[in-house]
Design a protein around this motif. Sequence first.
Motif, mmCIF file in Angstrom:
data_model
loop_
_atom_site.group_PDB
_atom_site.id
_atom_site.type_symbol
_atom_site.label_atom_id
_atom_site.label_comp_id
_atom_site.label_asym_id
_atom_site.label_seq_id
_atom_site.Cartn_x
_atom_site.Cartn_y
_atom_site.Cartn_z
ATOM 1 N N ALA A 67 0.945 -1.214 0.027
ATOM 2 C CA ALA A 67 -0.031 0.041 0.036
ATOM 3 C C ALA A 67 0.839 1.286 0.047
ATOM 4 O O ALA A 67 0.441 2.416 -0.701
ATOM 5 N N PHE A 68 1.898 1.304 0.665
ATOM 6 C CA PHE A 68 2.917 2.231 0.627
ATOM 7 C C PHE A 68 3.412 2.585 -0.751
ATOM 8 O O PHE A 68 3.210 3.817 -1.350
ATOM 9 N N PHE A 69 3.956 1.675 -1.557
ATOM 10 C CA PHE A 69 4.437 1.785 -2.933
ATOM 11 C C PHE A 69 3.299 2.018 -3.826
ATOM 12 O O PHE A 69 3.422 2.662 -4.999
ATOM 13 N N ASP A 70 2.106 1.679 -3.631
ATOM 14 C CA ASP A 70 0.857 1.974 -4.360
ATOM 15 C C ASP A 70 0.639 3.542 -4.194
ATOM 16 O O ASP A 70 0.249 4.143 -5.282
ATOM 17 N N TYR A 71 0.347 3.932 -3.045
ATOM 18 C CA TYR A 71 0.303 5.195 -2.498
ATOM 19 C C TYR A 71 1.500 6.345 -3.530
ATOM 20 O O TYR A 71 1.197 7.233 -4.132
ATOM 21 N N VAL A 72 2.806 5.849 -3.529
ATOM 22 C CA VAL A 72 3.730 6.566 -4.025
ATOM 23 C C VAL A 72 3.371 6.426 -5.649
ATOM 24 O O VAL A 72 3.616 7.625 -6.289
ATOM 25 N N ALA A 73 3.115 5.500 -6.072
ATOM 26 C CA ALA A 73 2.854 5.181 -7.616
ATOM 27 C C ALA A 73 1.877 5.984 -7.936
ATOM 28 O O ALA A 73 2.020 6.956 -9.156
ATOM 29 N N ALA A 74 0.741 6.158 -7.049
ATOM 30 C CA ALA A 74 -0.135 6.929 -7.468
ATOM 31 C C ALA A 74 0.235 8.341 -7.506
ATOM 32 O O ALA A 74 -0.835 9.215 -8.295
ATOM 33 N N ARG A 75 1.113 8.892 -7.001
ATOM 34 C CA ARG A 75 1.172 10.393 -6.749
ATOM 35 C C ARG A 75 2.420 10.847 -7.508
ATOM 36 O O ARG A 75 2.704 12.140 -7.520
ATOM 37 N N GLU A 108 3.761 11.480 -11.008
ATOM 38 C CA GLU A 108 3.182 11.768 -12.508
ATOM 39 C C GLU A 108 3.842 10.831 -13.410
ATOM 40 O O GLU A 108 4.959 10.470 -13.630
ATOM 41 N N GLN A 109 3.043 10.058 -14.259
ATOM 42 C CA GLN A 109 3.417 9.323 -15.411
ATOM 43 C C GLN A 109 4.373 8.168 -14.738
ATOM 44 O O GLN A 109 5.362 7.749 -15.327
ATOM 45 N N PHE A 110 4.032 7.471 -13.542
ATOM 46 C CA PHE A 110 4.954 6.597 -13.003
ATOM 47 C C PHE A 110 4.583 5.205 -13.552
ATOM 48 O O PHE A 110 3.576 4.992 -13.933
ATOM 49 N N ASP A 111 5.684 4.740 -14.044
ATOM 50 C CA ASP A 111 5.736 3.315 -14.743
ATOM 51 C C ASP A 111 6.760 2.530 -13.872
ATOM 52 O O ASP A 111 8.049 2.762 -13.855
ATOM 53 N N ARG A 112 6.029 1.188 -13.206
ATOM 54 C CA ARG A 112 7.066 0.504 -12.334
ATOM 55 C C ARG A 112 8.097 -0.193 -12.994
ATOM 56 O O ARG A 112 9.288 -0.172 -12.408
ATOM 57 N N LYS A 113 8.065 -0.247 -14.260
ATOM 58 C CA LYS A 113 9.234 -0.940 -15.076
ATOM 59 C C LYS A 113 10.262 0.191 -15.411
ATOM 60 O O LYS A 113 11.521 -0.430 -15.450
#
Length: 233
Positions: A160-168, A170-175
């Motif tokens: 949930a911490f990393f999902d929070y970061v990813a959602a905030r 801009e244009q975050f791409d895990r890869k």
Amino acid sequence: MDQYHTLLFDLDDTLLDFGRAEQTALEKVLAHFEMEAAPEFFQLYREINKAHWEMLERNELTKDEVLSYRHERFFEALGKKVDGSKVDQLYRNTIAEHGHHLFDGTLDVIEELSRTHRLFIITNGVKATQQKRLHRSGLLPYFSGVFISEDTGYQKPMRAFFDYVAARIEQFDRKSALIIGDSLTSDIKGGHDSNIDTCWYNPLGKSNPFSFSPHYEIKQLNEIYSILTSRNS
Ligand SMILES: [Mg+2]
């Protein structure tokens, strides 16, 4: 292969020298009780402190209990009875005031990386303390954002911490993101569980007892250049 565009840095013991901050805070606390700061006291404190955080992980203590009991047990071992929560206040104020020392060369690496990559801080901790330390460290101008667990409501290694970061971001791409941190159980496990590549900053060459592995391992922060360059070719 995708290039890494976004670098997520842990703060304590990756960029900032937390061991040094902890030592300064302990000296201050001992001085408050007019006790000498013998070298073996630091080791004793670290063992007691670590045991208490492990009790929190096993749900045997609350966070507030950890923060105060660790000091009570430590001083008990030295034959003194103290109010743990008062001691912890002094201890944490000292870390907030003085705990902003960077490891050698860190600022140069961060400055250079900030020209080519988007940099973020991901840290577990108390907002007020971490913000003060970050501000004083001189790191802030090079970072596009800071995520502190107290703010997010979650902490590393929770997904949930990393999902929070990813959602905030801009244009975050895990890869195309890379996590850089010293902790296997929070930074590397967090990345592993969240499908984000990881780089283990392991200056002391510790071994990894866990079933998950980092994608990269470095002993010095400047080794990160070769990881980023090889990914670009
Ligand atoms: Mg750390």
